[in-house]
Every structure is written in C-alpha cells, then in structure tokens.
Design a protein around this motif. Structure first.
Motif, PDB file in Angstrom:
ATOM      1  N   MET A   1       0.834  -1.192   0.000  1.00 39.18           N
ATOM      2  CA  MET A   1       0.000   0.000   0.000  1.00 39.18           C
ATOM      3  C   MET A   1       0.876   1.252   0.000  1.00 39.18           C
ATOM      4  SD  MET A   1      -2.993  -1.051   2.693  1.00 39.18           S
ATOM      5  CE  MET A   1      -3.888   0.473   2.428  1.00 39.18           C
ATOM      6  N   LYS A   2       0.327   2.343  -0.475  1.00 38.92           N
ATOM      7  CA  LYS A   2       1.059   3.587  -0.606  1.00 38.92           C
ATOM      8  C   LYS A   2       1.008   4.398   0.688  1.00 38.92           C
ATOM      9  CE  LYS A   2       1.334   7.683  -3.556  1.00 38.92           C
ATOM     10  NZ  LYS A   2       0.699   8.422  -4.674  1.00 38.92           N
ATOM     11  N   THR A   3       2.157   5.027   1.029  1.00 44.37           N
ATOM     12  CA  THR A   3       2.219   5.893   2.208  1.00 44.37           C
ATOM     13  C   THR A   3       1.581   7.238   1.886  1.00 44.37           C
ATOM     14  OG1 THR A   3       4.231   4.875   3.042  1.00 44.37           O
ATOM     15  CG2 THR A   3       3.733   7.087   3.819  1.00 44.37           C
ATOM     16  N   ALA A   4       0.695   7.676   2.772  1.00 45.07           N
ATOM     17  CA  ALA A   4       0.047   8.979   2.624  1.00 45.07           C
ATOM     18  C   ALA A   4       0.425   9.853   3.813  1.00 45.07           C
ATOM     19  CB  ALA A   4      -1.466   8.816   2.560  1.00 45.07           C
ATOM     20  N   VAL A   5       0.658  11.139   3.562  1.00 47.14           N
ATOM     21  CA  VAL A   5       0.958  12.098   4.618  1.00 47.14           C
ATOM     22  C   VAL A   5      -0.181  13.098   4.706  1.00 47.14           C
ATOM     23  CG1 VAL A   5       2.526  13.896   5.434  1.00 47.14           C
ATOM     24  CG2 VAL A   5       3.451  11.854   4.333  1.00 47.14           C
ATOM     25  N   ARG A   6      -0.696  13.270   5.901  1.00 41.54           N
ATOM     26  CA  ARG A   6      -1.734  14.265   6.148  1.00 41.54           C
ATOM     27  C   ARG A   6      -1.166  15.332   7.077  1.00 41.54           C
ATOM     28  NH1 ARG A   6      -4.976   9.407   8.303  1.00 41.54           N
ATOM     29  NH2 ARG A   6      -2.828   8.662   8.163  1.00 41.54           N
ATOM     30  N   THR A   7      -1.472  16.587   6.784  1.00 42.88           N
ATOM     31  CA  THR A   7      -0.939  17.708   7.553  1.00 42.88           C
ATOM     32  C   THR A   7      -2.086  18.459   8.220  1.00 42.88           C
ATOM     33  OG1 THR A   7       0.973  17.949   6.099  1.00 42.88           O
ATOM     34  CG2 THR A   7       0.370  19.861   7.430  1.00 42.88           C
ATOM     35  N   TYR A   8      -1.907  18.751   9.515  1.00 40.42           N
ATOM     36  CA  TYR A   8      -2.951  19.407  10.303  1.00 40.42           C
ATOM     37  C   TYR A   8      -2.429  20.713  10.875  1.00 40.42           C
ATOM     38  CZ  TYR A   8      -5.004  14.770   9.974  1.00 40.42           C
ATOM     39  OH  TYR A   8      -5.513  13.584   9.493  1.00 40.42           O
ATOM     40  N   GLY A   9      -3.324  21.668  11.037  1.00 41.32           N
ATOM     41  CA  GLY A   9      -2.948  22.980  11.526  1.00 41.32           C
ATOM     42  C   GLY A   9      -3.091  23.154  13.017  1.00 41.32           C
ATOM     43  N   THR A  10      -3.712  22.183  13.707  1.00 38.28           N
ATOM     44  CA  THR A  10      -3.844  22.261  15.162  1.00 38.28           C
ATOM     45  C   THR A  10      -3.540  20.898  15.773  1.00 38.28           C
ATOM     46  OG1 THR A  10      -6.180  21.613  15.274  1.00 38.28           O
ATOM     47  CG2 THR A  10      -5.697  23.952  14.900  1.00 38.28           C
ATOM     48  N   MET A  11      -3.085  20.921  17.022  1.00 43.87           N
ATOM     49  CA  MET A  11      -2.829  19.670  17.708  1.00 43.87           C
ATOM     50  C   MET A  11      -4.124  18.936  18.010  1.00 43.87           C
ATOM     51  SD  MET A  11      -1.269  17.188  18.926  1.00 43.87           S
ATOM     52  CE  MET A  11       0.351  17.635  18.373  1.00 43.87           C
ATOM     53  N   ALA A  12      -5.213  19.654  18.197  1.00 43.80           N
ATOM     54  CA  ALA A  12      -6.495  18.989  18.428  1.00 43.80           C
ATOM     55  C   ALA A  12      -6.841  18.086  17.244  1.00 43.80           C
ATOM     56  CB  ALA A  12      -7.592  20.021  18.662  1.00 43.80           C
ATOM     57  N   GLU A  13      -6.616  18.581  16.016  1.00 42.38           N
ATOM     58  CA  GLU A  13      -6.881  17.769  14.826  1.00 42.38           C
ATOM     59  C   GLU A  13      -5.914  16.596  14.734  1.00 42.38           C
ATOM     60  OE1 GLU A  13      -8.424  20.953  11.521  1.00 42.38           O
ATOM     61  OE2 GLU A  13      -6.340  21.148  12.207  1.00 42.38           O
ATOM     62  N   ALA A  14      -4.636  16.862  15.013  1.00 45.28           N
ATOM     63  CA  ALA A  14      -3.635  15.803  14.945  1.00 45.28           C
ATOM     64  C   ALA A  14      -3.900  14.735  16.003  1.00 45.28           C
ATOM     65  CB  ALA A  14      -2.239  16.388  15.129  1.00 45.28           C
ATOM     66  N   ARG A  15      -4.363  15.172  17.142  1.00 53.29           N
ATOM     67  CA  ARG A  15      -4.666  14.225  18.225  1.00 53.29           C
ATOM     68  C   ARG A  15      -5.822  13.323  17.834  1.00 53.29           C
ATOM     69  NH1 ARG A  15      -4.207  16.431  24.376  1.00 53.29           N
ATOM     70  NH2 ARG A  15      -3.420  14.469  25.251  1.00 53.29           N
ATOM     71  N   GLU A  16      -6.836  13.910  17.230  1.00 52.34           N
ATOM     72  CA  GLU A  16      -7.979  13.118  16.783  1.00 52.34           C
ATOM     73  C   GLU A  16      -7.565  12.116  15.714  1.00 52.34           C
ATOM     74  OE1 GLU A  16     -12.494  13.820  14.965  1.00 52.34           O
ATOM     75  OE2 GLU A  16     -11.293  15.514  15.696  1.00 52.34           O
ATOM     76  N   ALA A  17      -6.545  12.487  14.914  1.00 54.71           N
ATOM     77  CA  ALA A  17      -6.076  11.610  13.839  1.00 54.71           C
ATOM     78  C   ALA A  17      -5.143  10.506  14.332  1.00 54.71           C
ATOM     79  CB  ALA A  17      -5.364  12.439  12.772  1.00 54.71           C
ATOM     80  N   GLY A  18      -4.716  10.559  15.631  1.00 53.19           N
ATOM     81  CA  GLY A  18      -3.919   9.466  16.159  1.00 53.19           C
ATOM     82  C   GLY A  18      -2.565   9.830  16.722  1.00 53.19           C
TER      83      GLY A  18
END
Length: 383
Positions: A1-18
């Motif tokens: 499978m292909k590696t995907a990178v997601r970028t978030y502007g807040t830690m709250a969003e990054a925290r929800e993402a894992g």
C-alpha cells in the motif's frame, strides 16, 4: 500500500487523527499536551504531519514550527542563533554575512520547539523498511510545507546519536553538525542512598556535607503540585535567576509561561520549594513527570538571601531524586548545558546532532567552513 501524509494545523486535529498513539509514554516534548503548550507560545502557527498507509491509522508523525525574525531569539530553537552560539563557543569565525537572519530565516524547525530534543515519532511495528519509508515521506512533506510557506531553510537541531532519522536526513542532502550533549540521570535503584552509592567517594562525601549544611539552614522543603496560586511567588525568583545568566525576562512573559504549564501539564507538574523560617520562598524548581521520567523545567532563587548555601543542588538534584524513589521514576532529564555540573552529579551525556538544509545551495555551501569547524572541535561523548 502507498504511504500517505496528512498535515494538520492544530494539535487537536492531529490528536484526533492518532498523534497520542505514536507519542512514547515517557517522552514529554513530543506529547500532544506539550506541543499544545508550544502552539500557544510560538508566533507562527505550527504544522503536524502524520504518515501511514492510505486509509489506515498513522504510523509516524512529525511536528513543524515556522520561525522568522520576529520569533523568540532562543539559541536552542532559531537556527541562526544556534549557529552563532556554536561559532562563539568554539571561536570559529563565521563566513561574512552567512549567519544573517535574512540568509537563514524564515526557517522550518522540525521536532519540538524551544527544547534541545528532536524526535520523529514512529510506531513500534511495521519493520525497518516500512518505518524508513514513512520517515522519508514525512521529511519530504516538511520540506514541501517549508517551501510553501516561503522558508529559506529546514532544520532538525537535536537528533539523538542512535536515531535512524540521521541516515534519512543525510541521504536528503542535509548538512550535519554536532550541536549539544544531552544530560540524563539514570537511577537503576530507588532511593537517595542508592543514588549516593553510584557516585565516587569524594563526590559522595561532598553531597552529604551539602545536605548537612542545608539541614542546619532553617529552610523548610516541600514537593507538591504546581498550581496557579504559586505563580506570583515563583516569577520574581525566575527573573533573578535569568538576570544572573544574562536573560532579561519580563514578569508578564514568565507568568504566562507558567500558566501554560499549569494548564497543559496539569497534575504532572510539581514544584520543589524551599522556604525560610518566616515562610518566604527562597528557591524552587519545577518538574514534569512523564511515566518513569522527570523533566526539570524551571528554577529560581533569592540570591540576596541565599549567600553560599548550595540550594541549587538540593532543588535540582537531591529533592527530585528523593521524589523519584516513591514515584516509580528511573530517569531524570536535565537537557543541555552546564555539562561538568551534571556529570559531577552522576548524569550521562548523549551527543545530539543538528541537520540543516538551505533551499539555496550556494548559501549552504557558504556555511560549510563553519560547520566543518564545529565538527572538528567537538569531542566524542563522555562515557
């Protein structure tokens, strides 16, 4: 499978993402709580990059902090100040104009902010090749974000000696140079007496003498939660401590810093205090407990009252070590600087390395004589 990178502007969003699933239980400076604190202190919004297989939970993560000429001129954060500090320390002439802020900034600092500790987080599964692929993708994503924001450079300033991230950064054309030696006190056995036994005889006797001197000073010591009510007493001592070492902190700045610590660290934040018989605070240290590790954060002293009492050693070393025995702590984190003092109290030092990429290759080449001078003068880590 292909590696995907997601970028978030807040830690709250990054925290929800894992994010929390990747942050080591023992690490403070790359935890979601600490990075949330840093997000409120920095002058430019940070970014949080998470990588994993498409459609799956993330397996690697990296924080990025854009910095410019208006960012705090902290020498362990802004690459222009870091290089200037190293050049001055080792007496290495910097090429004319090469360290000017407009040559290096804006910069994209990867890892944590304002602390000499850089991690790219990876899950403890998936194999070496998979982790390496995710690491490479995250570094590439950081560089792309830096270019998008108009940065002139990307920096990873304090990578651990054994960290496989080093190889990835070398392969991507980053210039490598030693930046600092990181101090940790390992406590293989609980209890202050066990700590004393790890010290050489001469040092052990000196520590006993220092503690006897403090026991007769009339000071009352306590360790407890650092709450907001304590902040007005701590700030004046922090101002005095900063002034002793050439830092002109304001009451407003230090008050806000402590308030952010209280808000984001909560019950893991403690203060070790020393009060004279009249109840006045004469010195303190603050530390955060993260799993089995303590992180010393702030300290301050009433130098006009203190005289020659060895209160620094009591509050920075001896009381936290006593606290550690009852808290399941096996290591105390002392960061960088004051190496001889930390070595004398039992710390070990690990070399940390900086990595710098300027998007203008000719300007990176101008820095090479300075970086080579730093490489030559730095000694191997003490064993």
């Amino acid at each position: 499978m292909k590696t995907a990178v997601r970028t978030y502007g807040t830690m709250a969003e990054a925290r929800e993402a894992g994010w929390d699933e990747l942050s080591p239980s023992w690490d403070l400076f790359h935890s979601a709580d600490w990075l949330s604190l840093e997000s409120e202190q920095t002058n430019l919004p940070p970014r949080f990059h998470l990588a994993g297989e498409e459609g799956c939970r993330p397996e690697a993560a990296l924080a990025g902090f854009p910095l410019d000429e208006t960012s705090e001129p902290w020498p362990f954060m802004r690459v222009d100040r870091t290089l200037a500090m190293l050049a001055d320390r080792y007496g290495i002439p910097a090429p004319g104009g090469a360290l000017a802020p407009e040559r290096l900034l804006p910069s994209y600092l990867c890892g944590s902010r304002r602390v000499p500790h850089t991690l790219l987080l990876t899950a403890g599964y998936g194999g070496t090749d998979r982790r390496s692929a995710h690491t490479g993708k995250l570094v590439a994503a950081a560089e792309e974000e830096a270019r998008t924001q108009g940065s002139r450079s990307v920096a990873f300033l304090y990578v651990g000696e054994a960290d496989p991230l080093r190889e990835v950064l070398r392969d991507r054309g980053y210039a490598e140079f030693p930046t600092a030696r990181y101090a940790t006190l390992h406590l293989p056995e609980p209890g202050f007496d066990a700590y004393l036994e790890t010290l050489p005889g001469v040092r052990r006797r000196k520590v006993v003498k220092e503690r006897r001197q403090l026991a007769g000073s009339g000071l009352e010591f306590a360790v407890g939660p650092l709450t907001g009510e304590l902040i007005p007493e701590l700030v004046p001592l922090m101002i005095k401590h900063g002034a002793k070492y050439g830092h002109a902190y304001t009451e407003e700045h230090l008050t806000r810093t402590l308030e952010l610590h209280v808000r984001h660290c909560g019950g893991t934040l403690h203060a070790c205090t020393a009060r004279s018989a009249d109840g006045v605070l004469r010195g303190f240290s603050a530390f955060v407990q993260r799993d089995s590790r303590l992180y010393l954060r702030q300290t301050g002293y009433d130098y006009d009252w203190l005289g020659k009492l060895p209160l620094y050693f009591e509050l920075i070393f001896y009381r936290p070590i006593e606290y550690a025995a009852g808290a399941g702590v096996t290591a105390v984190d002392y960061a960088v600087e004051s190496e001889q003092t930390k070595l004398s109290r039992g710390c070990t030092l690990e070399q940390r390395y900086g990595y710098l990429k300027l998007f203008d290759a000719s300007r990176q080449a101008e820095l090479e004589p300075l970086l080579e001078g730093i490489r030559r003068v730095q000694q191997p880590s003490p064993s």
